[in-house]
Design a protein around this motif. Structure first.
Motif, PDB file in Angstrom:
ATOM      1  N   PHE A 136       0.837  -1.194   0.000  1.00 17.72           N
ATOM      2  CA  PHE A 136       0.000   0.000   0.000  1.00 17.72           C
ATOM      3  C   PHE A 136       0.877   1.251   0.000  1.00 17.72           C
ATOM      4  N   ARG A 137       0.470   2.195  -0.796  1.00 15.58           N
ATOM      5  CA  ARG A 137       1.245   3.416  -0.943  1.00 15.58           C
ATOM      6  C   ARG A 137       0.902   4.396   0.179  1.00 15.58           C
ATOM      7  N   GLU A 138       1.940   5.022   0.731  1.00 13.87           N
ATOM      8  CA  GLU A 138       1.801   6.034   1.765  1.00 13.87           C
ATOM      9  C   GLU A 138       2.441   7.322   1.257  1.00 13.87           C
ATOM     10  N   ILE A 139       2.121   8.425   1.868  1.00 13.90           N
ATOM     11  CA  ILE A 139       2.625   9.726   1.413  1.00 13.90           C
ATOM     12  C   ILE A 139       3.656  10.262   2.401  1.00 13.90           C
ATOM     13  N   THR A 140       4.795  10.687   1.871  1.00 15.03           N
ATOM     14  CA  THR A 140       5.767  11.416   2.682  1.00 15.03           C
ATOM     15  C   THR A 140       5.928  12.813   2.084  1.00 15.03           C
ATOM     16  N   ASN A 141       6.262  13.765   2.952  1.00 19.28           N
ATOM     17  CA  ASN A 141       6.477  15.134   2.467  1.00 19.28           C
ATOM     18  C   ASN A 141       7.232  15.934   3.521  1.00 19.28           C
ATOM     19  N   ASN A 142       7.561  17.155   3.177  1.00 19.72           N
ATOM     20  CA  ASN A 142       8.323  18.020   4.080  1.00 19.72           C
ATOM     21  C   ASN A 142       7.526  19.189   4.621  1.00 19.72           C
ATOM     22  N   ARG A 143       6.202  19.210   4.382  1.00 19.06           N
ATOM     23  CA  ARG A 143       5.390  20.353   4.801  1.00 19.06           C
ATOM     24  C   ARG A 143       4.583  20.090   6.061  1.00 19.06           C
ATOM     25  N   GLY A 144       3.973  18.922   6.148  1.00 14.20           N
ATOM     26  CA  GLY A 144       3.156  18.629   7.322  1.00 14.20           C
ATOM     27  C   GLY A 144       2.367  17.345   7.127  1.00 14.20           C
TER      28      GLY A 144
END
Length: 336
Positions: free
Chosen positions: A152-160
């Motif tokens: 399952f795909r998860e989301i990573t990011n640098n904003r919040g």
């Protein structure tokens, strides 16, 4: 797409292929199968390749050998698939999304929120819907062997944290070549940008993109936690892998050898799926321990409502036969 994708020049890729072929031709007493895949050696995809190699060589009493080329040594996903079609590579493993240009109906498996859990995905992939995809591969010069798990795909990011659809608005989001996922992120207000995975770490580090989505195993094996602050457990799409073999190469094997290859692929896939399931929570803890901020409080219902047009677009382009086939054998509830 350029020939320098995945950080490989065409010359480097061809040199590796020449080495692979010379090694293979030098083994007069055995048939050597060249197995290429895109991930580092610490990834479960490589563990699958090692299990496949071990079983094939043991069950064939050494008459079959498997030479593994990990980490995109023989090219990017598209190049490896082309290599398998032409016979330069014997076996490759790649995301199912990388085959949807040739088998568009397979995009149904990656529709957002198609599967509630891995068990539902297995029912579809190992049942009639998955076989429908496999049946289309011989015309492309390929023999389908198995559907291992990317996850399952998860989301990573640098904003919040990503908790609701509005949290994606404005993010420069790296995406793969899946049309449905591109449509989803665009629909949710992100700015999707296609990049090969081998270039993604640098793109995140330098701020070319702010965010990306991948199953946890890829986040860990490519060390994306070093350049991403937030991990949101969105489970927004299930991503299968597809393991294929050059059809002529498969046909050249004896019936007994063919059975060995097929059983080894099935056994290695079962092992890899099990390992992925068992390690999910451990991977999340590892990422937390290394500094990522993880949130699970995702408004799944809001996301499901927001992506309805993505399903409609797929149906308008490909019909709904594959969706109905998947829903008939899995525990998936209709969203279209």
């Amino acid at each position: 797409m350029t020939i320098s994708l995945f950080g490989k020049t065409f010359g480097t890729t061809m040199a590796a292929l020449v080495v692979a072929m010379s090694v293979s031709s030098g083994a007069a007493a055995a048939t050597t199968l060249r197995f290429a895949h895109p991930t580092p050696q610490n990834d479960l995809q490589h563990k699958l390749a090692e299990k496949f190699k071990e079983e094939v060589e043991a069950q064939s009493n050494g008459d079959l050998k498997v030479q593994i080329f990990p980490n995109g040594q023989l090219g990017n996903d598209a190049q490896m698939i082309d290599g398998a079609r032409s016979g330069i590579i014997d076996i490759t493993l790649s995301g199912l999304n990388n085959f949807t240009g040739m088998v568009p109906e397979a995009g149904a498996f990656e529709l957002p929120f198609m599967f509630a859990d891995s068990a539902a995905a297995y029912q579809a992939l190992d049942g009639a819907p998955g076989q429908e995809v496999m049946d289309k591969l011989p015309a492309l010069g390929l023999k389908g062997l198995a559907f291992p798990e990317n996850g399952f795909r998860e989301i990573t990011n640098n904003r919040g944290p990503i908790r609701e659809p509005a949290d994606l608005k404005g993010l420069r989001m790296r995406v793969n070549n899946s049309i449905t996922l591109n449509n989803m992120f665009e629909r949710l207000g992100a700015n999707p940008q296609q990049l090969p995975v081998a270039e993604l770490y640098t793109a995140l580090e330098t701020g070319v993109v702010d965010a990306q989505d991948h199953p946890l195993g890829i986040v860990v094996s490519f060390n994306f936690n070093e350049v991403q602050k937030y991990l949101s457990i969105t489970n927004h799409a299930y991503s299968a892998l597809l393991m294929v073999m050059n059809q002529k190469r498969f046909d050249s094997l004896t019936p007994e050898q063919q059975q060995i290859v097929e059983k080894a692929a099935a056994d290695a896939t079962a092992m890899q799926r099990q390992m992925n399931g068992e390690q999910t929570e451990a991977m999340i803890k590892t990422l937390e321990d290394e500094g990522m901020k993880v949130n699970r409080d995702v408004d799944t219902a809001a996301f499901q409502q927001a992506i309805q047009p993505v399903w409609k677009t797929y149906i308008d382009q490909n019909g709904d036969e594959m969706i109905k086939s998947i829903q008939s054998v899995s525990d998936t509830e209709p969203r279209s």
